[in-house]
Design a protein around this motif. Sequence first.
Motif, mmCIF file in Angstrom:
data_model
loop_
_atom_site.group_PDB
_atom_site.id
_atom_site.type_symbol
_atom_site.label_atom_id
_atom_site.label_comp_id
_atom_site.label_asym_id
_atom_site.label_seq_id
_atom_site.Cartn_x
_atom_site.Cartn_y
_atom_site.Cartn_z
ATOM 1 N N ILE A 1 0.843 -1.201 0.000
ATOM 2 C CA ILE A 1 0.000 0.000 0.000
ATOM 3 C C ILE A 1 0.876 1.249 0.000
ATOM 4 O O ILE A 1 0.634 2.189 -0.774
ATOM 5 N N GLU A 2 1.892 1.271 0.851
ATOM 6 C CA GLU A 2 2.800 2.424 0.904
ATOM 7 C C GLU A 2 3.436 2.676 -0.462
ATOM 8 O O GLU A 2 3.488 3.818 -0.928
ATOM 9 N N LYS A 3 3.898 1.625 -1.113
ATOM 10 C CA LYS A 3 4.542 1.751 -2.428
ATOM 11 C C LYS A 3 3.557 2.292 -3.462
ATOM 12 O O LYS A 3 3.902 3.182 -4.254
ATOM 13 N N ALA A 4 2.328 1.780 -3.457
ATOM 14 C CA ALA A 4 1.319 2.247 -4.413
ATOM 15 C C ALA A 4 1.033 3.738 -4.209
ATOM 16 O O ALA A 4 0.913 4.494 -5.182
ATOM 17 N N CYS A 5 0.945 4.167 -2.964
ATOM 18 C CA CYS A 5 0.654 5.571 -2.674
ATOM 19 C C CYS A 5 1.849 6.469 -2.993
ATOM 20 O O CYS A 5 1.683 7.573 -3.523
ATOM 21 N N GLU A 6 3.064 5.994 -2.696
ATOM 22 C CA GLU A 6 4.267 6.751 -3.063
ATOM 23 C C GLU A 6 4.356 6.920 -4.578
ATOM 24 O O GLU A 6 4.743 7.983 -5.077
ATOM 25 N N THR A 7 3.978 5.888 -5.308
ATOM 26 C CA THR A 7 3.980 5.964 -6.774
ATOM 27 C C THR A 7 2.990 7.019 -7.253
ATOM 28 O O THR A 7 3.282 7.773 -8.192
ATOM 29 N N LEU A 8 1.816 7.113 -6.612
ATOM 30 C CA LEU A 8 0.850 8.160 -6.977
ATOM 31 C C LEU A 8 1.451 9.553 -6.777
ATOM 32 O O LEU A 8 1.258 10.443 -7.616
ATOM 33 N N VAL A 9 2.176 9.755 -5.688
ATOM 34 C CA VAL A 9 2.812 11.052 -5.425
ATOM 35 C C VAL A 9 3.778 11.402 -6.549
ATOM 36 O O VAL A 9 3.760 12.516 -7.081
ATOM 37 N N MET A 10 4.625 10.456 -6.922
ATOM 38 C CA MET A 10 5.613 10.704 -7.976
ATOM 39 C C MET A 10 4.964 10.827 -9.348
ATOM 40 O O MET A 10 5.364 11.663 -10.160
ATOM 41 N N ASP A 11 3.939 10.005 -9.616
ATOM 42 C CA ASP A 11 3.238 10.098 -10.896
ATOM 43 C C ASP A 11 2.530 11.437 -11.046
ATOM 44 O O ASP A 11 2.475 12.006 -12.140
ATOM 45 N N TYR A 12 1.979 11.958 -9.949
ATOM 46 C CA TYR A 12 1.343 13.276 -9.988
ATOM 47 C C TYR A 12 2.359 14.308 -10.479
ATOM 48 O O TYR A 12 2.081 15.086 -11.403
ATOM 49 N N ALA A 13 3.538 14.333 -9.886
ATOM 50 C CA ALA A 13 4.561 15.306 -10.264
ATOM 51 C C ALA A 13 4.957 15.118 -11.728
ATOM 52 O O ALA A 13 5.045 16.087 -12.493
ATOM 53 N N ARG A 14 5.187 13.889 -12.121
ATOM 54 C CA ARG A 14 5.623 13.605 -13.501
ATOM 55 C C ARG A 14 4.563 14.013 -14.521
ATOM 56 O O ARG A 14 4.865 14.689 -15.503
ATOM 57 N N HIS A 15 3.321 13.602 -14.308
ATOM 58 C CA HIS A 15 2.258 13.944 -15.258
ATOM 59 C C HIS A 15 1.994 15.447 -15.278
ATOM 60 O O HIS A 15 1.741 16.026 -16.331
ATOM 61 N N ARG A 16 2.050 16.093 -14.110
ATOM 62 C CA ARG A 16 1.839 17.551 -14.051
ATOM 63 C C ARG A 16 2.939 18.262 -14.820
ATOM 64 O O ARG A 16 2.678 19.171 -15.598
ATOM 65 N N ASP A 17 4.174 17.840 -14.612
ATOM 66 C CA ASP A 17 5.309 18.488 -15.269
ATOM 67 C C ASP A 17 5.338 18.244 -16.770
ATOM 68 O O ASP A 17 5.852 19.072 -17.525
#
Length: 173
Positions: A38-54
């Motif tokens: 669960i932690e890994k999935a949520c951490e991935t969402l945090v990083m994916d948010y930054a990547r997709h936004r950028d």
Amino acid sequence: MSLIGRCSLPRALVSATLLSAMVSAQASALSEAAIEEIEKACETLVMDYARHRDQSRGVALAQLFTQDAELSVNGETFTGRKALLARFEAPAAKRFRHMMSNVRVTVTDHRQATGVSYALIFVGPIDARNPDAPITVSNFVAMGEYHDIFELTDAGWRIASRRFVPAFLVDAQ
């Protein structure tokens, strides 16, 4: 009447203690491997948010959120995936870079987690004649924390709520 019945502060403390114990019990009922997943999935969402936004990937960015998600940034709140998509699909006139760090996820139960992460954000205007050219900036735009609530959906883990809390802003002098 008992002492607790006469004072709302002790009652609130007892309620908070019981709630904390319940959340701890629910999270501890999960295996260590399940919590890490669960932690890994949520951490991935945090990083994916930054990547997709950028990268100005509005559709991919909106898909990171639940259907009824809420995003609060810069004094504005966007509710629902359609509102998020409208915000993120606008043509990029500026280049963004989100430097994410200190990601901390707390699993509350098998269907929900919370998180806090630091973000250092740079923004600069894109030169229409040369959109791939590096952008000169003299400072960051904001440094703060994203406060997230993550939920497990039929499509996997998604962001149900994201709020940006600024810690430092650039002096406009």
